[in-house]
Design a protein around this motif. Structure first.
Motif, mmCIF file in Angstrom:
data_model
loop_
_atom_site.group_PDB
_atom_site.id
_atom_site.type_symbol
_atom_site.label_atom_id
_atom_site.label_comp_id
_atom_site.label_asym_id
_atom_site.label_seq_id
_atom_site.Cartn_x
_atom_site.Cartn_y
_atom_site.Cartn_z
ATOM 1 N N GLU A 77 0.805 -1.220 0.000
ATOM 2 C CA GLU A 77 0.000 0.000 0.000
ATOM 3 C C GLU A 77 0.840 1.272 0.000
ATOM 4 N N THR A 78 2.113 1.182 0.366
ATOM 5 C CA THR A 78 2.948 2.389 0.373
ATOM 6 C C THR A 78 3.300 2.853 -1.037
ATOM 7 N N LEU A 79 3.146 1.983 -2.003
ATOM 8 C CA LEU A 79 3.437 2.331 -3.397
ATOM 9 C C LEU A 79 2.401 3.334 -3.901
ATOM 10 N N GLU A 80 2.866 4.445 -4.469
ATOM 11 C CA GLU A 80 1.949 5.414 -5.075
ATOM 12 C C GLU A 80 1.719 4.983 -6.524
ATOM 13 N N LEU A 81 0.658 4.257 -6.735
ATOM 14 C CA LEU A 81 0.375 3.666 -8.040
ATOM 15 C C LEU A 81 -0.447 4.634 -8.881
ATOM 16 N N VAL A 82 0.008 4.865 -10.118
ATOM 17 C CA VAL A 82 -0.677 5.780 -11.029
ATOM 18 C C VAL A 82 -0.903 5.060 -12.363
ATOM 19 N N ILE A 83 -2.151 4.932 -12.756
ATOM 20 C CA ILE A 83 -2.482 4.340 -14.052
ATOM 21 C C ILE A 83 -2.474 5.457 -15.100
ATOM 22 N N ALA A 84 -1.574 5.361 -16.054
ATOM 23 C CA ALA A 84 -1.473 6.357 -17.127
ATOM 24 C C ALA A 84 -2.159 5.780 -18.366
ATOM 25 N N GLY A 85 -3.426 6.117 -18.541
ATOM 26 C CA GLY A 85 -4.231 5.484 -19.568
ATOM 27 C C GLY A 85 -4.111 6.135 -20.931
#
Length: 337
Positions: free
Chosen positions: A270-278
Motif C-alpha cells: 500500500e505504500t506504493l503510489e500507483l498511477v495508471i497512465a491510460g
C-alpha cells in the motif's frame, strides 16, 4: 390414462429445463458468460480452455459449436447428454432430479447412477483442466527459454533506430536483432518470460506460446513508497519515464492494465503510489483505453491520469507519446510514411 412415453418425458423435461436455463447452464458450463440472449462458454466436452465457438440460446435451448460440425442440438436435454456423454433419457432424468419435476419414477438405482455419472463427469473435467494447465505451463516455459536465448544473442538497440527516432525516444534497456528487430522484455515476478518484437515500421508481435497477461516491461527501479506508473505500450512508458523520472511498468495492452496493476500492488504493498497512465482512445467507440485505465485504478486504489490535450490537437492522438511528439513539434514528422 396412458403413461407418457420416454420421448414425451424428454420433451417435457426440455421445456422445463428451458425455463431454468439461466440456473442450469452456469452449473453445466461454469466458465461461461451471458452475452445477450446466449450463454457462451468453453466446450468442456472438447477440453476447450477458452470460450469462442460454443454457445447456447437462452430463448430456444438450441446449442452449437461452430468449430465442430457434429456438436449441435435443439434443446437442453440434448446438450446435457452431449456434455455427459450419455443417452438423452439419462440426461432428462438428471434434469428431472435437479429441478425436482417428478416426471420420472426414479428408483434408488437411478439416483445412484445419476450421482456416479455426475462424479465421473466432474473428475474428467478436473483431469482435463489439469492436463490443459500442464500443457500451457510447458509452452510458457519453452517460450521463456527462447526469450532468454534471443535476449542473450541480441545487441543493445541502436540510438538511431527508425522506430526510436519516430517516437523521439532513447533505447533504454531494449536490445536489437538482425533486420532492425527491437526486443522489448516482458517480465513476471521479475523474471524474463516473453519478448515483444518491434520492426522498424512499428509492427509488433509477441513470441508464440508465451505469457502476456500479468506480464510487464519495466523502466527504472521500483523502490518502497515510490511513485510507479502503469501504462499500455513501451513507447508510452519510455515517454513517462523520461519526463517524470519515475519508474514505469508497461502492460502492453489495455486489457492487461488491471492484472499488472494488481500484481504491482500485491508485490509492493500500500505504500506504493500507483498511477495508471491510460490511453485516451477518442476515435474508438467506447474509448477502451480510458475504460480499462479507470477499471485498473478502481481495482487497486490507484490514481489515474490521461493526456491533457491542447486545443486543436488532432483526435487521432491517443497516448502520452503522441502528446509528447505533438508538444515538441515532432508529431507530423513521425507520421510521415
Amino acid at each position: 390414462m396412458n403413461k407418457p412415453s420416454p420421448l414425451d418425458l424428454i420433451r417435457q423435461t426440455a421445456r422445463h429445463a428451458l425455463t431454468a436455463a439461466e440456473t442450469l447452464l452456469p452449473e453445466w458450463l461454469p466458465n461461461g458468460t451471458r452475452k445477450g440472449r446466449e450463454w457462451v462458454a468453453p466446450n468442456l466436452a472438447r477440453g476447450d480452455r477458452q470460450a469462442g465457438s460454443f454457445g447456447v440460446s437462452l430463448d430456444s435451448g438450441k446449442w452449437n459449436d461452430f468449430a465442430d460440425s457434429s456438436a449441435h442440438g435443439g434443446d437442453l436435454v440434448s446438450l446435457l447428454a452431449y456434455l455427459r456423454n450419455c443417452r438423452q433419457l439419462e440426461a432428462a432424468k438428471e434434469i428431472d432430479e435437479r429441478l425436482r419435476l417428478g416426471l420420472f419414477d426414479l428408483t434408488a438405482a437411478d439416483a445412484q447412477q445419476l450421482q456416479e455419472r455426475r462424479l465421473q463427469t466432474e473428475q474428467e473435467r478436473m483431469a482435463s483442466a489439469l492436463r490443459a494447465q500442464q500443457l500451457l505451463e510447458e509452452k510458457h516455459m519453452g517460450t521463456a527459454h527462447q526469450a532468454a536465448q534471443l535476449w542473450t544473442m541480441a545487441k543493445p538497440a541502436e540510438r538511431l533506430h527508425t522506430y526510436l527516432l519516430a517516437k523521439g525516444l532513447q533505447p533504454h534497456q531494449l536490445r536489437q536483432l538482425s533486420h532492425g528487430r527491437l526486443l522489448v522484455p516482458l517480465c513476471h515476478d521479475g523474471r524474463l518470460v516473453n519478448l515483444q518484437t518491434i520492426t522498424p515500421d512499428g509492427g509488433k508481435r509477441f513470441l508464440s506460446g508465451g505469457r502476456v497477461q500479468g506480464c510487464y516491461s519495466p523502466l527504472g527501479k521500483i523502490s518502497e513508497g515510490c511513485r510507479l506508473y502503469v501504462c499500455e505500450g513501451w513507447a508510452t512508458g519510455a515517454t513517462l519515464h523520461h519526463n517524470t523520472g519515475s519508474p514505469v511498468v508497461c502492460a502492453m495492452n489495455a486489457g492487461n492494465l488491471k492484472p499488472v496493476a494488481m500484481a504491482m500492488r500485491e508485490r509492493y504493498g500500500e505504500t506504493l503510489e500507483l498511477v495508471i497512465a491510460g490511453d485516451d482512445d477518442r476515435e474508438t467507440l467506447g474509448n477502451p483505453g480510458r475504460v480499462a485505465a479507470n477499471h485498473a485504478a478502481h481495482a487497486t486504489d490507484a490514481l489515474v491520469v490521461f493526456p491533457d490535450w491542447p486545443q486543436g490537437t488532432p483526435t487521432d492522438l491517443s497516448d502520452f507519446n503522441d502528446l509528447y511528439l505533438w508538444l515538441s513539434g515532432q508529431y507530423r514528422e513521425s507520421r510521415k510514411p
